[in-house]
Design an enzyme around this catalytic site. Sequence first.
Site, PDB file in Angstrom:
ATOM      1  N   SER A 145      43.623  19.058  24.258  1.00  3.18           N
ATOM      2  CA  SER A 145      44.960  18.215  25.024  1.00  3.18           C
ATOM      3  C   SER A 145      46.680  18.870  24.770  1.00  3.18           C
ATOM      4  O   SER A 145      46.967  19.605  23.423  1.00  3.18           O
ATOM      5  CB  SER A 145      45.098  16.586  24.383  1.00  3.18           C
ATOM      6  OG  SER A 145      46.152  16.268  25.056  1.00  3.18           O
TER       7      SER A 145
ATOM      8  N   TYR B  91      45.436  10.076  18.745  1.00  3.55           N
ATOM      9  CA  TYR B  91      45.342  10.565  20.180  1.00  3.55           C
ATOM     10  C   TYR B  91      45.674  11.673  19.366  1.00  3.55           C
ATOM     11  O   TYR B  91      44.935  13.383  19.054  1.00  3.55           O
ATOM     12  CB  TYR B  91      45.751  10.574  21.623  1.00  3.55           C
ATOM     13  CG  TYR B  91      45.365  11.604  21.979  1.00  3.55           C
ATOM     14  CD1 TYR B  91      43.659  10.720  23.363  1.00  3.55           C
ATOM     15  CD2 TYR B  91      45.915  11.903  23.056  1.00  3.55           C
ATOM     16  CE1 TYR B  91      43.404  11.640  23.914  1.00  3.55           C
ATOM     17  CE2 TYR B  91      45.246  13.048  23.884  1.00  3.55           C
ATOM     18  CZ  TYR B  91      44.057  12.861  24.827  1.00  3.55           C
ATOM     19  OH  TYR B  91      43.335  13.325  25.381  1.00  3.55           O
TER      20      TYR B  91
HETATM   21  N1  LIG Z   1      42.487  13.653  32.290  1.00  3.76           N
HETATM   22  C1  LIG Z   1      43.696  13.865  31.300  1.00  3.76           C
HETATM   23  O1  LIG Z   1      44.781  14.473  31.872  1.00  3.76           O
HETATM   24  C2  LIG Z   1      42.882  14.816  30.164  1.00  3.76           C
HETATM   25  C3  LIG Z   1      44.377  16.032  29.749  1.00  3.76           C
HETATM   26  C4  LIG Z   1      43.798  16.213  27.878  1.00  3.76           C
HETATM   27  C5  LIG Z   1      42.868  15.838  27.499  1.00  3.76           C
HETATM   28  N2  LIG Z   1      41.609  15.420  27.723  1.00  3.76           N
HETATM   29  C6  LIG Z   1      40.416  15.160  27.582  1.00  3.76           C
HETATM   30  O2  LIG Z   1      39.479  15.269  28.276  1.00  3.76           O
HETATM   31  C7  LIG Z   1      38.213  14.459  27.884  1.00  3.76           C
HETATM   32  C8  LIG Z   1      37.770  13.622  28.898  1.00  3.76           C
HETATM   33  O3  LIG Z   1      38.798  13.803  29.347  1.00  3.76           O
HETATM   34  P1  LIG Z   1      38.493  12.286  30.870  1.00  3.76           P
HETATM   35  O4  LIG Z   1      40.818  11.868  31.161  1.00  3.76           O
HETATM   36  O5  LIG Z   1      37.842  12.511  32.041  1.00  3.76           O
HETATM   37  O6  LIG Z   1      38.473  10.513  30.451  1.00  3.76           O
HETATM   38  P2  LIG Z   1      38.154   9.546  30.945  1.00  3.76           P
HETATM   39  O7  LIG Z   1      38.613   8.500  30.611  1.00  3.76           O
HETATM   40  O8  LIG Z   1      37.744   9.752  32.585  1.00  3.76           O
HETATM   41  O9  LIG Z   1      36.207  10.175  30.321  1.00  3.76           O
HETATM   42  C9  LIG Z   1      35.400  10.136  29.078  1.00  3.76           C
HETATM   43  C10 LIG Z   1      34.053  10.440  29.646  1.00  3.76           C
HETATM   44  O10 LIG Z   1      33.469   9.880  27.819  1.00  3.76           O
HETATM   45  C11 LIG Z   1      33.050   8.515  27.735  1.00  3.76           C
HETATM   46  N3  LIG Z   1      33.182   8.186  26.349  1.00  3.76           N
HETATM   47  C12 LIG Z   1      34.407   7.840  25.610  1.00  3.76           C
HETATM   48  N4  LIG Z   1      33.736   6.721  24.267  1.00  3.76           N
HETATM   49  C13 LIG Z   1      32.392   7.596  23.960  1.00  3.76           C
HETATM   50  C14 LIG Z   1      32.084   7.645  23.156  1.00  3.76           C
HETATM   51  N5  LIG Z   1      32.696   6.912  21.915  1.00  3.76           N
HETATM   52  N6  LIG Z   1      30.852   8.038  22.942  1.00  3.76           N
HETATM   53  C15 LIG Z   1      29.877   8.742  24.590  1.00  3.76           C
HETATM   54  N7  LIG Z   1      31.311   8.730  25.188  1.00  3.76           N
HETATM   55  C16 LIG Z   1      32.181   8.022  25.077  1.00  3.76           C
HETATM   56  C17 LIG Z   1      33.669   7.590  28.378  1.00  3.76           C
HETATM   57  O11 LIG Z   1      32.807   6.579  28.764  1.00  3.76           O
HETATM   58  C18 LIG Z   1      33.859   8.113  29.952  1.00  3.76           C
HETATM   59  O12 LIG Z   1      32.835   8.654  30.610  1.00  3.76           O
HETATM   60  C19 LIG Z   1      38.778  13.399  26.309  1.00  3.76           C
HETATM   61  O13 LIG Z   1      37.922  14.503  25.201  1.00  3.76           O
HETATM   62  C20 LIG Z   1      39.871  13.233  27.001  1.00  3.76           C
HETATM   63  O14 LIG Z   1      41.178  13.620  25.892  1.00  3.76           O
HETATM   64  C21 LIG Z   1      42.232  14.700  29.410  1.00  3.76           C
END
Ligand SMILES: NC(=O)c1ccc[n+]([C@@H]2O[C@H](COP(=O)([O-])OP(=O)(O)OC[C@H]3O[C@@H](n4cnc5c(N)ncnc54)[C@H](O)[C@@H]3O)[C@@H](O)[C@H]2O)c1
Length: 255
Positions: free
Chosen positions: A139, A152
């Site tokens: 991130s 985080y």
């Molecule tokens: N959306 C953003 O702006 C953003 C920005 C930077 C980084 N990220 C990173 O991208 C990745 C995806 O983020 P997102 O926004 O799509 O999140 P999201 O919450 O929409 O999806 C995350 C998925 O991971 C699953 N999950 C959570 N904990 C889990 C576990 N212990 N075991 C297995 N599955 C698990 C959830 O059920 C969900 O389906 C994450 O690592 C997040 O930190 C997202």
Amino acid sequence: MRKIAAITGGGQGIGRAIAMAFAQEGYGISIADIDREAGLETVDLLRPYTDDAMFVELDVSKEDEVRDWIERTATDLDGIDVLVNNAGIFQIADVLELSAEQFQRVLSVNLSGAFLCSQAAARMMKKNGRGGSIINMASTRAFMSEPNTEAYSASKGGIAALTHAMAVSLGGYDIRVNSISPGWIEVREWQLSSRKELPVHSETDRNQHPVGRVGKPEDIAAACLYLSSEKAGFITGQNLTIDGGMTIKMIYAED
Ligand SMILES: NC(=O)c1ccc[n+]([C@@H]2O[C@H](COP(=O)([O-])OP(=O)(O)OC[C@H]3O[C@@H](n4cnc5c(N)ncnc54)[C@H](O)[C@@H]3O)[C@@H](O)[C@H]2O)c1
């Protein structure tokens, strides 16, 4: 030969878009997610593109569950070529109140989970003898912060370091390891259908990005495809920031 991509957190959000993109490129897909309903729904959405899609319910921080998932994937779909460590949880908590347990849970899912999945997948890739690509979701918060996001940010900083460490250790097995640092990616339309929302962004939201918009899950999925491809065969141990330029924009606060 058809390749196999294993994606954690593929049930929703960015992970769902990654699963769609790899399926559309002809990969067999194995999704691991803690949310059963979301994981099964994603497999249904993949059906128009592939018959080889499977879902396993697991918590990425549990070593035995991770090992079972990787073994079932390799057996049912014939090996693993790509692993995307995408599962993650966000947390905002007052730094003076944050408990050790709360801090540890974020580290366990976001950082230990990526390590456990990478280790299990790398063992399988070595056994299969056809190399592979691992992509870790970091991130921009690995490098900059809002207040009260210690767990985080620490987990994502750890991902950046884990990436170069594993890239060096696994290079000899023809396994490349890279990370992506997404900025603000709008995922509300990519949630389980019963939780989907139509996103609304203000002009200020858009204008803080030099490209003039908030990010989409497809922006990250496209980079995962590239980093896994032979075109990226000379790229390993790197972090690719994908944020529409948000973190290179200088901000002077106004009174
Ligand atoms: N959306 C953003 O702006 C953003 C920005 C930077 C980084 N990220 C990173 O991208 C990745 C995806 O983020 P997102 O926004 O799509 O999140 P999201 O919450 O929409 O999806 C995350 C998925 O991971 C699953 N999950 C959570 N904990 C889990 C576990 N212990 N075991 C297995 N599955 C698990 C959830 O059920 C969900 O389906 C994450 O690592 C997040 O930190 C997202």
